[in-house]
Design a protein around this motif. Structure first.
Motif, PDB file in Angstrom:
ATOM      1  N   GLN A 158     -16.093   2.418 -19.826  1.00 14.06           N
ATOM      2  CA  GLN A 158     -15.804   3.010 -21.135  1.00 14.06           C
ATOM      3  C   GLN A 158     -15.367   1.950 -22.143  1.00 14.06           C
ATOM      4  OE1 GLN A 158     -13.092   6.309 -21.032  1.00 14.06           O
ATOM      5  NE2 GLN A 158     -12.953   6.448 -23.236  1.00 14.06           N
ATOM      6  N   ARG A 159     -14.570   0.995 -21.706  1.00 13.23           N
ATOM      7  CA  ARG A 159     -14.114  -0.049 -22.632  1.00 13.23           C
ATOM      8  C   ARG A 159     -15.288  -0.903 -23.118  1.00 13.23           C
ATOM      9  NH1 ARG A 159      -9.062  -0.735 -19.138  1.00 13.23           N
ATOM     10  NH2 ARG A 159      -7.503   0.377 -20.353  1.00 13.23           N
TER      11      ARG A 159
ATOM     12  N   VAL B  21     -18.389   0.140 -23.473  1.00 19.23           N
ATOM     13  CA  VAL B  21     -19.116   0.966 -24.445  1.00 19.23           C
ATOM     14  C   VAL B  21     -18.392   0.959 -25.783  1.00 19.23           C
ATOM     15  CG1 VAL B  21     -19.823   3.335 -24.990  1.00 19.23           C
ATOM     16  CG2 VAL B  21     -20.208   2.419 -22.703  1.00 19.23           C
ATOM     17  N   GLU B  22     -17.066   1.070 -25.737  1.00 19.56           N
ATOM     18  CA  GLU B  22     -16.289   1.053 -26.978  1.00 19.56           C
ATOM     19  C   GLU B  22     -16.433  -0.294 -27.693  1.00 19.56           C
ATOM     20  OE1 GLU B  22     -12.346   2.079 -25.759  1.00 19.56           O
ATOM     21  OE2 GLU B  22     -12.885   4.175 -25.393  1.00 19.56           O
TER      22      GLU B  22
ATOM     23  N   ARG C  33      -7.571   9.381 -19.026  1.00 21.51           N
ATOM     24  CA  ARG C  33      -8.224   8.521 -18.036  1.00 21.51           C
ATOM     25  C   ARG C  33      -9.386   7.796 -18.684  1.00 21.51           C
ATOM     26  NH1 ARG C  33      -9.251  10.777 -12.329  1.00 21.51           N
ATOM     27  NH2 ARG C  33      -8.719   8.660 -11.838  1.00 21.51           N
ATOM     28  N   ILE C  34      -9.426   6.517 -18.435  1.00 17.62           N
ATOM     29  CA  ILE C  34     -10.523   5.697 -18.942  1.00 17.62           C
ATOM     30  C   ILE C  34     -11.532   5.553 -17.813  1.00 17.62           C
ATOM     31  CG2 ILE C  34     -11.157   3.422 -19.803  1.00 17.62           C
ATOM     32  CD1 ILE C  34      -8.363   3.267 -21.037  1.00 17.62           C
ATOM     33  N   THR C  35     -12.752   5.992 -18.070  1.00 16.62           N
ATOM     34  CA  THR C  35     -13.779   5.937 -17.041  1.00 16.62           C
ATOM     35  C   THR C  35     -14.354   4.536 -16.933  1.00 16.62           C
ATOM     36  OG1 THR C  35     -15.465   6.612 -18.617  1.00 16.62           O
ATOM     37  CG2 THR C  35     -14.391   8.354 -17.366  1.00 16.62           C
ATOM     38  N   ARG C  36     -15.028   4.294 -15.822  1.00 15.76           N
ATOM     39  CA  ARG C  36     -15.663   2.993 -15.603  1.00 15.76           C
ATOM     40  C   ARG C  36     -16.628   2.667 -16.721  1.00 15.76           C
ATOM     41  NH1 ARG C  36     -17.835   2.478  -9.493  1.00 15.76           N
ATOM     42  NH2 ARG C  36     -16.124   3.766  -8.826  1.00 15.76           N
TER      43      ARG C  36
END
Length: 68
Positions: free
Chosen positions: A13-14, A16-17, A8-11
């Motif tokens: 997260q992308r 931040v990455e 699961r990708i948290t809100r």
């Protein structure tokens, strides 16, 4: 045999990455494109903030007008 659970990708997260990416790997054209994409995202977020503020203002006006 069980299938692996989906990651699961948290809100956010992308985002931040993306902020952690090594920009040295990109050329000038790719960096300029990245800036354009980020500016479009800033505009999209700003528009959402405006919609939320307008909705809040409308709700405040509706509920405050009857309590005077």
């Amino acid at each position: 045999m069980e299938e692996p659970a989906e990651v699961r990708i948290t809100r956010g997260q992308r985002l931040v990455e993306a902020m952690r990416e090594d920009l040295e790997l990109y050329g000038v054209a790719e960096l300029e494109e990245r800036i354009e994409v980020l500016q479009a995202e800033i505009a999209r977020v700003g528009a959402q903030i405006d919609r939320k503020r307008a909705g809040r203002a409308a709700a405040d006006a509706l509920f405050s007008s009857g309590s005077s």
